[in-house]
Design an enzyme around this catalytic site. Structure first.
Site, short mmCIF file in Angstrom:
data_model
loop_
_atom_site.label_atom_id
_atom_site.label_comp_id
_atom_site.label_asym_id
_atom_site.label_seq_id
_atom_site.Cartn_x
_atom_site.Cartn_y
_atom_site.Cartn_z
CB SER A 68 -0.90 -0.39 1.15
OG SER A 68 -1.36 0.95 0.81
CG ASP A 179 -20.88 2.08 6.32
OD1 ASP A 179 -21.01 2.31 6.35
OD2 ASP A 179 -19.35 1.85 6.91
C1 GLA Z 1 -20.41 1.97 10.06
C2 GLA Z 1 -21.40 0.81 10.52
C3 GLA Z 1 -22.00 0.50 9.82
C4 GLA Z 1 -23.08 1.92 10.42
C5 GLA Z 1 -22.55 2.85 11.04
C6 GLA Z 1 -24.02 3.96 11.58
O1 GLA Z 1 -19.94 2.92 9.85
O2 GLA Z 1 -19.97 0.54 9.86
O3 GLA Z 1 -22.82 -0.50 9.36
O4 GLA Z 1 -23.96 0.72 11.78
O5 GLA Z 1 -21.47 2.63 11.47
O6 GLA Z 1 -24.47 3.74 10.86
#
Ligand code: GLA
Length: 400
Positions: A68, A179
């Site tokens: 990386s 995410d």
């Molecule tokens: C992190 C987690 C998500 C979600 C957010 C809070 O980003 O990876 O899955 O739970 O926190 O909304």
């Protein structure tokens, strides 16, 4: 860092020749809908133009050589498809390794290793999903490089789910799907209104008129693995179990605010009560925010963002002085429709909706108050809303 430099860096590390392919996956910012995703609720994230790049070449053995440009001090991390340490790698390679491991667990057997070069411009530990970005990036690379064992037929959603599985079972963070889904499926100039209960979703145009999305980074780093993230998840599960004794629900977000108010007395513990309250109200706010945006009502959208932050501060307790300072000061600035922490909290970033002509004064005002109060500086980014995971065509740019 353009594609040409990446290719030079790859050749420099691993030598010329072979079929070198390139991929990109964005970071994400969640506009509203926080801590609803592992409670079967709605989220409303969008992809960023910042993200992570990977160049890879398949090997003829099972070795993995990973480098990386963000963690040069680790050098080329050498490993193999027969050596999965389940998160004990303790460096960035646990994410790609986790995804390779998860492929095997899910029946997508990998037979060959890779030389891999990674570069990202999402500040890591900033709550903008640099880890999910790297997970999905590994997934799309593996899909593209393998036509056997059912891998070629995987969808981006399958890859997002595998990324989440890797994060849960390999890295050890019990995150929801937001995410990985967002970075896989993002679309330029749109946000994703995702129902995490069944993964149905709608792309909603981000029509913000003369407003822009400004991300303020607290520069307080946190890793989800060290934070109270998993504790919050188990508190939600406990609250759910109590509420289930009164109503037939499968997740907290099955409850409307009215339902919740009717049966909330079943939760005697004040902490659990506040955790559940945040989730149920946040889910309602998210639906209302998407409606407001559809009606071009930026003012209402911003008001719901502010309420979201207060709830995350007082009831879910995942903010902290850094994020609270950024939001409090943002709310005082001219031309700010709304502001809130984004992602898991405990440090990381806030997201604010700021009118074009006020962005400079916003950065100046919030930045100087933050520096004075916290003792170090915040960073600001006017967010570009970008596409999800995709291949970058090195050939087309004449780089090979
Ligand atoms: C992190 C987690 C998500 C979600 C957010 C809070 O980003 O990876 O899955 O739970 O926190 O909304």
């Amino acid at each position: 860092m353009d594609n040409n430099n990446l290719l030079n860096a790859f050749v420099d590390k691993f030598g010329e020749g072979g079929d070198i392919r390139g991929y990109f996956t964005p970071g994400r910012v969640n506009l509203i809908g926080e801590y609803t995703d592992f409670n079967g609720g709605y989220v409303f994230p969008c992809g960023l133009t910042m993200g992570t790049y990977m160049l890879a070449r398949k090997r003829t053995d099972r070795k993995l050589n990973m480098y990386s440009l963000n963690f040069k001090k680790n050098g080329v991390v050498q490993s193999s498809l027969d050596e999965f340490l389940k998160g004990l790698e303790k460096n960035w390679t646990m994410y790609p390794k986790g995804v390779m491991w998860a492929f095997g667990e899910k029946g997508y057997e990998l037979n060959y290793g890779y030389d891999i070069l990674v570069y990202g411009n999402i500040p890591n530990g900033s709550g903008l999903s640099s880890s999910a970005s790297l997970e999905v990036l590994t997934g799309i690379m593996l899909k593209d490089m393998n036509s056997t064992n059912g891998i070629a037929g995987m969808s981006l959603q399958d890859i997002a789910l595998i990324g989440q599985y890797a994060e849960n079972k390999y890295v050890g963070v019990n995150c929801g799907i937001m995410d990985q889904f967002a970075v896989a499926m993002a679309k330029k100039d749109y946000a994703i209104f995702l129902d995490t209960n069944n993964l149905s979703f709608k792309y909603v145009p981000l029509k913000l008129g003369n407003y822009k999305i400004v991300i303020s980074s607290s520069n307080k780093k946190r890793s989800l693995a060290d934070s109270k993230y998993n504790e919050r998840r188990s508190q939600c599960e406990k609250a759910l179990a109590l509420l289930q004794t009164r109503k037939n629900i499968s997740c907290l977000c099955d409850l409307t605010v009215a339902d919740f108010n009717e049966i909330q007395d079943v939760i005697q513990d004040d902490v659990l009560l506040r955790r559940a309250k945040h989730v149920v109200y946040e889910n309602e706010r998210t639906k209302n925010a998407v409606t407001a945006l559809g009606n071009n009502n930026i003012k209402e959208f911003g008001k719901l963002m502010n309420e979201s932050h207060s709830s995350l501060r007082d009831d879910f307790e995942v903010t902290g002085i850094e994020l609270d300072t950024l939001v409090e000061e943002a709310e005082k600035c001219e031309g700010v429709a709304g502001s809130r922490m984004t992602g898991a909290g405990f440090g990381g970033c806030t997201v604010s909706i700021v009118r074009d002509d006020c962005i400079d004064s916003f950065i100046e005002q919030v930045g100087s108050v933050y520096q004075e109060k916290i003792g170090y500086c915040a960073d600001f980014y006017v967010a570009g809303v970008g596409d999800g995971a995709h291949k970058i065509d090195l050939d087309a740019r004449g780089l090979l």
